[in-house]
Motif scaffolding. Structure first.
Motif, PDB file in Angstrom:
ATOM      1  N   SER A 142      11.848 -33.503  32.472  1.00 25.79           N
ATOM      2  CA  SER A 142      11.391 -34.355  33.428  1.00 25.79           C
ATOM      3  C   SER A 142      11.883 -34.140  35.001  1.00 25.79           C
ATOM      4  N   ALA A 143      11.589 -34.911  35.913  1.00 25.42           N
ATOM      5  CA  ALA A 143      11.945 -34.486  37.191  1.00 25.42           C
ATOM      6  C   ALA A 143      13.388 -34.433  37.336  1.00 25.42           C
ATOM      7  N   ARG A 144      14.098 -35.622  36.570  1.00 21.42           N
ATOM      8  CA  ARG A 144      15.395 -36.055  36.562  1.00 21.42           C
ATOM      9  C   ARG A 144      16.213 -34.928  36.006  1.00 21.42           C
ATOM     10  N   LEU A 145      15.499 -34.246  34.953  1.00 22.83           N
ATOM     11  CA  LEU A 145      16.652 -33.109  34.306  1.00 22.83           C
ATOM     12  C   LEU A 145      16.314 -31.840  35.440  1.00 22.83           C
ATOM     13  N   LYS A 146      15.205 -31.658  35.927  1.00 22.33           N
ATOM     14  CA  LYS A 146      15.002 -30.662  36.828  1.00 22.33           C
ATOM     15  C   LYS A 146      16.072 -30.835  38.003  1.00 22.33           C
ATOM     16  N   ALA A 147      16.176 -32.330  38.529  1.00 23.60           N
ATOM     17  CA  ALA A 147      17.148 -32.628  39.686  1.00 23.60           C
ATOM     18  C   ALA A 147      18.565 -32.237  39.038  1.00 23.60           C
ATOM     19  N   LEU A 148      18.934 -32.513  38.102  1.00 24.39           N
ATOM     20  CA  LEU A 148      20.462 -32.152  37.469  1.00 24.39           C
ATOM     21  C   LEU A 148      20.577 -30.669  37.522  1.00 24.39           C
ATOM     22  N   VAL A 149      19.572 -29.979  37.115  1.00 26.83           N
ATOM     23  CA  VAL A 149      19.524 -28.393  36.985  1.00 26.83           C
ATOM     24  C   VAL A 149      19.814 -27.923  38.521  1.00 26.83           C
ATOM     25  N   GLY A 150      18.933 -28.555  39.425  1.00 25.78           N
ATOM     26  CA  GLY A 150      19.066 -28.057  40.764  1.00 25.78           C
ATOM     27  C   GLY A 150      20.593 -28.241  41.351  1.00 25.78           C
ATOM     28  N   GLN A 151      21.112 -29.582  41.026  1.00 32.69           N
ATOM     29  CA  GLN A 151      22.207 -30.040  41.531  1.00 32.69           C
ATOM     30  C   GLN A 151      23.307 -29.140  40.965  1.00 32.69           C
ATOM     31  N   LYS A 152      23.196 -28.636  39.740  1.00 29.67           N
ATOM     32  CA  LYS A 152      24.378 -27.757  39.082  1.00 29.67           C
ATOM     33  C   LYS A 152      24.108 -26.355  39.312  1.00 29.67           C
ATOM     34  N   GLY A 153      23.301 -26.005  40.474  1.00 26.35           N
ATOM     35  CA  GLY A 153      23.100 -24.516  40.655  1.00 26.35           C
ATOM     36  C   GLY A 153      22.213 -23.744  39.693  1.00 26.35           C
ATOM     37  N   GLY A 154      21.174 -24.267  39.281  1.00 24.89           N
ATOM     38  CA  GLY A 154      20.174 -23.724  38.151  1.00 24.89           C
ATOM     39  C   GLY A 154      18.896 -23.577  38.626  1.00 24.89           C
ATOM     40  N   SER A 155      17.876 -23.176  37.772  1.00 25.11           N
ATOM     41  CA  SER A 155      16.702 -22.979  37.940  1.00 25.11           C
ATOM     42  C   SER A 155      15.797 -23.516  36.980  1.00 25.11           C
ATOM     43  N   VAL A 156      14.568 -23.651  37.379  1.00 28.79           N
ATOM     44  CA  VAL A 156      13.443 -24.214  36.359  1.00 28.79           C
ATOM     45  C   VAL A 156      12.771 -22.650  35.876  1.00 28.79           C
ATOM     46  N   CYS A 157      12.335 -22.612  34.873  1.00 27.13           N
ATOM     47  CA  CYS A 157      11.614 -21.559  34.493  1.00 27.13           C
ATOM     48  C   CYS A 157      10.047 -21.851  33.969  1.00 27.13           C
TER      49      CYS A 157
END
Ligand code: 13P
Ligand code: SF4
Length: 365
Positions: A142-157
């Motif tokens: 979900s976009a919400r999980l991607k947002a959490l990942v972005g906020q914590k310094g991570g990336s999508v793959c």
């Protein structure tokens, strides 16, 4: 995830036969002309796929959406998380539409933002707050999980760059927490030569994901236990059966398949990679393919000079991708032509901004 309810279509759509639907979609496309872009994932059924302006895997479609600045309407024939990514990557004046709102992804639904946030905190408490953990989420989220990942310094793959993104993540921190697909994570870690005892499974709903704090401290890669119900249907036994029947067959599978299936296969890769491998093989080549049936059937039709089979004897169909039907495609186009927007997918600004950080990071890596 609860999606907005899909409106029932007027009876006239169901009553229209296939040739009439095709004719009407073609006419609407001509009318909307270059205000419209239709993106289609490779798992779409033929009667929808035929109307695509761009076809591709998740990565290619995300890029196509990002670069289509001049198109006002983007009709996404795929699943919900793909349309969300398109909305995040397009401008505020662009409108992304999913023809049937029930087209979700069961894997994406296995990693809710709240439960991931709780697990994240639990993990940090167990290994020590000073430990640098990099979150990576598969685009099937979900976009919400991607947002959490972005906020914590991570990336999508995506399935075409998971190894590269995992390498990046391990270069940034001591551990990677990988969501939601256990199998893509495990296959990518194995490809990078990470020892099995440094890869740990986080079982949803169990304290510390069913692990000890000591094991979590030692792990390099921690995998959320999500999976794709379609790709879980392929087994290592299917590979052995094909090899016994056709010794010269080549087996290619999607990395959402279990580790043992990928290990027994000759090649694995994203849908785009599967298409490329089949296309580049010589006439007479035989393939057993471990991915969704619409793509396998299309490859068989496109390459009559090759022996193309599904790896499984059963029809491995993604039922949510299959919800996008020509009737729904026509209905959204009819509405657009009449100046009405139906089935718009929007991600709120704050979520979109944080998710975009994680998506942009991937596009950079
Ligand atoms: P690809 O990115 O390989 O197209 O895969 C998307 C997907 O949902 C596979 O199940
Ligand atoms: Fe989700 Fe699996 Fe369907 Fe892909 S094939 S969209 S991962 S349910």
């Amino acid at each position: 995830m609860t999606l907005p309810r899909q409106a029932d279509l007027p009876d006239s759509y169901a009553a229209a036969g296939e040739p009439a639907l095709t004719e009407r979609i073609v006419a609407r496309k001509a009318e909307l002309a270059d205000r419209l872009l239709i993106l289609c994932h490779h798992y779409q059924q033929e009667t929808v796929f035929a109307h695509a302006d761009v076809t591709g895997d998740s990565l290619k479609l995300a890029r196509a959406a990002a670069s289509a600045r001049d198109r006002r309407f983007i009709v996404f024939c795929g699943v919900h998380f793909m349309a969300e990514s398109a909305d995040i990557l397009t401008g505020a004046d662009q409108i992304v539409i999913l023809p049937d709102l029930r087209a979700g992804c069961s894997m994406a639904d296995m990693a809710g933002q709240e439960e991931v946030a709780e697990a994240w905190q639990e993990l940090l408490d167990a290994v020590g707050q000073q430990m640098r953990i990099i979150p990576i989420t598969y685009v099937n989220s979900s976009a919400r999980l991607k947002a959490l990942v972005g906020q914590k310094g991570g990336s999508v793959c995506t399935s075409s760059n998971a190894e590269r993104v995992l390498t990046w993540g391990l270069g940034q921190g001591e551990k990677v927490f990988f969501f939601p697909d256990e199998h893509l994570g495990r296959n990518s870690a194995a490809a990078l030569g990470i020892p099995e005892d440094e890869v740990l499974l986080w079982r949803r709903g169990k304290p510390l994901g069913g692990n000890s704090a000591a094991a979590l401290k030692k792990a390099k890669v921690i995998l959320w236990n999500g999976y794709c119900t379609v790709h879980m249907q392929f087994t290592a036994e299917h590979v052995r059966q094909w090899r016994a029947k056709e010794p010269d067959i080549r087996v290619i599978v999607h990395p959402e398949c279990r580790r043992e299936v990928v290990q027994e296969a000759d090649i694995y890769g994203s849908t785009e990679r599967i298409i490329q491998a089949v296309r580049d093989s010589p006439a007479g080549a035989k393939w057993a393919i471990g991915t969704e049936i619409n793509l396998v059937n299309r490859l068989a039709r496109l390459h009559p000079d090759k022996g193309i089979h599904s790896l499984s004897p059963f029809q491995c169909l993604c039922s949510t991708m299959y919800r996008i039907k020509p009737t729904y495609l026509l209905w959204v186009l009819d509405n657009l032509a009449a100046g009405r927007i139906v089935n718009r997918i929007t991600v709120d600004q704050e979520t979109a901004a944080q998710a975009r950080i994680a998506l942009d990071r991937m596009l950079e890596i």
